[in-house]
Design an enzyme around this catalytic site. Structure first.
Site, short mmCIF file in Angstrom:
data_model
loop_
_atom_site.label_atom_id
_atom_site.label_comp_id
_atom_site.label_asym_id
_atom_site.label_seq_id
_atom_site.Cartn_x
_atom_site.Cartn_y
_atom_site.Cartn_z
N ASP A 205 39.03 95.07 49.98
CA ASP A 205 40.47 95.06 49.77
C ASP A 205 41.14 94.08 50.73
O ASP A 205 40.80 94.03 51.91
CB ASP A 205 40.97 96.49 50.06
CG ASP A 205 42.39 96.73 49.64
OD1 ASP A 205 42.69 96.51 48.46
OD2 ASP A 205 43.20 97.14 50.50
N GLU A 247 38.87 90.55 47.44
CA GLU A 247 40.23 90.36 46.92
C GLU A 247 40.91 89.32 47.80
O GLU A 247 41.38 89.62 48.90
CB GLU A 247 41.02 91.68 46.97
CG GLU A 247 42.37 91.54 46.28
CD GLU A 247 43.42 92.57 46.69
OE1 GLU A 247 44.41 92.70 45.97
OE2 GLU A 247 43.26 93.24 47.74
N HIS A 314 44.46 96.71 38.53
CA HIS A 314 45.23 97.92 38.76
C HIS A 314 46.58 97.65 39.40
O HIS A 314 47.42 98.53 39.49
CB HIS A 314 44.42 98.88 39.64
CG HIS A 314 44.10 98.28 40.98
ND1 HIS A 314 43.24 97.22 41.13
CD2 HIS A 314 44.56 98.57 42.22
CE1 HIS A 314 43.18 96.90 42.41
NE2 HIS A 314 43.96 97.70 43.09
C1 GLC Z 1 45.20 95.79 47.60
C2 GLC Z 1 45.07 96.77 46.45
C3 GLC Z 1 46.39 97.48 46.29
C4 GLC Z 1 46.73 98.21 47.56
C5 GLC Z 1 46.72 97.24 48.74
C6 GLC Z 1 46.76 97.98 50.04
O1 GLC Z 1 46.07 94.76 47.31
O2 GLC Z 1 44.66 96.11 45.30
O3 GLC Z 1 46.36 98.36 45.20
O4 GLC Z 1 47.99 98.80 47.47
O5 GLC Z 1 45.57 96.46 48.77
O6 GLC Z 1 45.54 98.63 50.27
#
Ligand code: GLC
Length: 557
Positions: A205, A247, A314
């Site tokens: 993440d 990500e 998501h």
């Molecule tokens: C990432 C996730 C998101 C989350 C954020 C904080 O961007 O995809 O859903 O809110 O991290 O963990």
């Protein structure tokens, strides 16, 4: 024969399916999806051809960010089941030929995590330095908060700690201090724990935020690439073919560094945010050029690495890499109402409603997904064309219960509707119209089409492995590209326009007589090529996949 080679770097040609346990299937009737429910649907997922599941966070959490705010990295949220259930699930998935990747959310914890509770209680806590503190917030903070609707700054005052702490996301998600070696040891321990249970990798993440260490006074600055190399080396020692999928939503030029050196010794996979965003611009304009340009701008990546391609995930459909006018064009086309937009940068919708439910256009977009360079990543419900529920707050509008049937609660749960984790979608994209049970029975359904195209995708490893090249089609609305791998050439053609188009595509095959074999719905039609040129008529939003073969060569199905 080349298929055997593809099993080695499994992530280069997987079909990944992302789901949230709490919205997939409720096995115990309490209104919340759980591992028991998921286990019952593993065969459904294997049947579609999914080869890797990505589970969104299922750890204990107060769920103020839908589980991305964790209070215990070594456990399963009791609402979803137990560690025992998790192992049964893993075993079942593996038995059906599927790998499992889980979310690794270590940029931050929940503010209710015992580490943060201890850290804020005393300057002498062994966990104080697990987080990032300042006596005064920097006059010019290094970044703006990720959720500008909820937070004004990435620094908040903590009354107990009597200091300011760093949080890139919500204030209830204090950032971990990755410059602290004990935090890095703890991350390795978390990763080691889940690998030991049998997972095949992690979706990390918020990678750029994780690496953007601000540290505490006196900390030794972290070399982010050394950290990623260590992490990758560590997981490879523990489990040879485990992967890290990052990500990383940054500009194309900056992406290459996250894969590591020439061998690719950092993240094995990165979500391709720039191509995804350009694809939406191309769809909105019905003009393939933004997509072609974004592909051409991508850096070359190491042989062992791969892009993760997706249509929706998501979160909000972020369009932050487009220019302001471009973003407005996409908003205008696919989410004109303010309530459909989020943070000024994205849309909180799923694809089918954005395309007004046009079945041909929806299929064309998923055909693109399965043919663009990379490994396709589906978000649950995409295989049946689920829509969003705008009455559900913020990004969670797209995280509604999976629609299994037209029974109450979409067949997701037997609980009273008021007890559901989240309300189901209503109206045109709701379970009465869109559900698994009905689509299984209909050979023409999106679900059955998905199964067929996924089978074809598995049978065409050149799509995941091949070098990709955009081909001139002579028509700006038509996106044509080819993939070459181990002597196989595949040509993919997509008409982004609503009107039919006739195109002549210069395929440029090697010398010899060639014909093209249709790989999708048109049976085993063989089309002659004239002087390396393919002449085609495409219906509005039409698409075709071809394999180029030498006349008289071996025929494959
Ligand atoms: C990432 C996730 C998101 C989350 C954020 C904080 O961007 O995809 O859903 O809110 O991290 O963990």
């Amino acid at each position: 024969m080349t298929a055997g080679r593809t099993a080695d770097l499994w992530w280069k040609n997987a079909i990944v399916y992302c789901l949230d346990v709490e919205t997939f299937l409720d096995g115990d009737g309490d209104g919340c999806g759980d591992l028991r429910g998921l286990i019952e649907r593993v065969d459904y997922l294997a049947g579609i051809g999914v080869s890797c599941l990505w589970l969104m966070p299922f750890f204990p959490s107060p769920s103020r960010d839908d589980g991305y705010d964790i209070t215990d990295f070594y456990n399963v949220d009791p609402l979803l089941g137990s560690l025992g259930d998790f192992v049964v699930f893993l075993r079942t998935a593996r038995n059906r030929g599927m790998r499992v990747v889980i979310d690794l959310v270590v940029n931050h914890t929940s503010d209710r995590h015992p580490w943060f509770r201890s850290a804020r209680a005393s300057r002498h806590s062994p966990f104080r330095d697990f987080y990032v503190w300042r006596d005064r917030p920097p006059e010019e903070p290094s970044a703006a908060p990720v959720f500008p609707d909820a937070e004004k700054s990435i620094w908040s005052w903590d009354r107990k700690a009597r200091q300011w702490y760093l949080h890139h996301f919500y204030a209830h998600q204090p950032d971990l201090n990755i410059e602290n070696p004990s935090v890095r040891d703890e991350i390795a321990k978390i990763v080691g724990f889940w690998l030991e249970l049998g997972v095949d990798g992690f979706r990390i993440d918020a990678v750029p935020f994780l690496l953007e260490a601000e540290g505490n006074p006196g900390d030794v600055p972290l070399d982010p690439h050394a950290f990623l190399k260590h992490l990758q080396a560590f997981i490879s020692r523990r489990r040879g073919d485990a992967v890290l999928l990052g990500e990383v939503n940054v500009a194309p030029k900056a992406l290459r560094g996250y894969f590591g050196d020439t061998e690719g010794d950092e993240l094995k996979m990165l979500f391709n945010f720039p191509v995804m965003q350009a694809m939406y611009l191309a769809l909105a304009r019905q003009d393939a050029r933004p997509l072609a340009r974004s592909l051409e701008r991508l850096p070359e990546i190491p042989e062992d690495c791969q892009w993760g391609i997706f249509v929706r995930n998501h979160d909000e459909l972020t369009l932050d890499q487009l220019g302001d006018d471009e973003r407005l064009e996409v908003f205008e086309a696919f989410g004109p109402e303010e309530d459909m937009q989020l943070y000024g940068r994205g849309l909180r919708r799923r694809l089918p409603p954005m395309l007004d439910g046009d079945p041909q256009r929806v299929r064309m977009v998923y055909s693109l997904l399965f043919s663009l360079p990379g490994t396709p990543i589906l978000f649950y419900g995409e295989e049946i064309g689920m829509g969003e529920n705008l009455a559900v707050e913020g990004r969670t509008s797209v995280r509604t219960p999976m629609q299994w049937s037209d029974e109450p609660n979409a067949g997701f749960s037997v609980a009273k509707p008021s007890r559901l984790r989240r309300p189901v979608v209503e109206g045109r994209f709701g379970p009465m119209a869109i559900n698994v049970a009905e689509q299984r029975r209909d050979p023409q359904s999106l679900l059955n089409w998905m199964e067929r195209i996924i089978r074809r995708r598995h049978e065409t490893p050149a799509l995941g492995w091949g070098a990709s090249r955009v081909l001139a089609s002579g028509d700006h609305s038509v996106f044509a590209h080819r993939k070459d791998w181990e002597g196989t050439t595949v040509v993919l053609v997509h008409n982004l326009a609503s009107e039919p188009r006739s195109v002549r595509i210069d395929v440029d095959p090697p010398p010899g007589h060639h014909e093209v074999v249709d790989l999708l719905d048109q049976g085993h039609a063989v089309i002659a090529m004239d002087a390396g040129r393919l002449e085609l008529k495409l219906e509005g939003y039409g698409f075709r996949w071809f394999r180029v073969e030498e006349v008289g060569g071996r025929t494959t199905p």
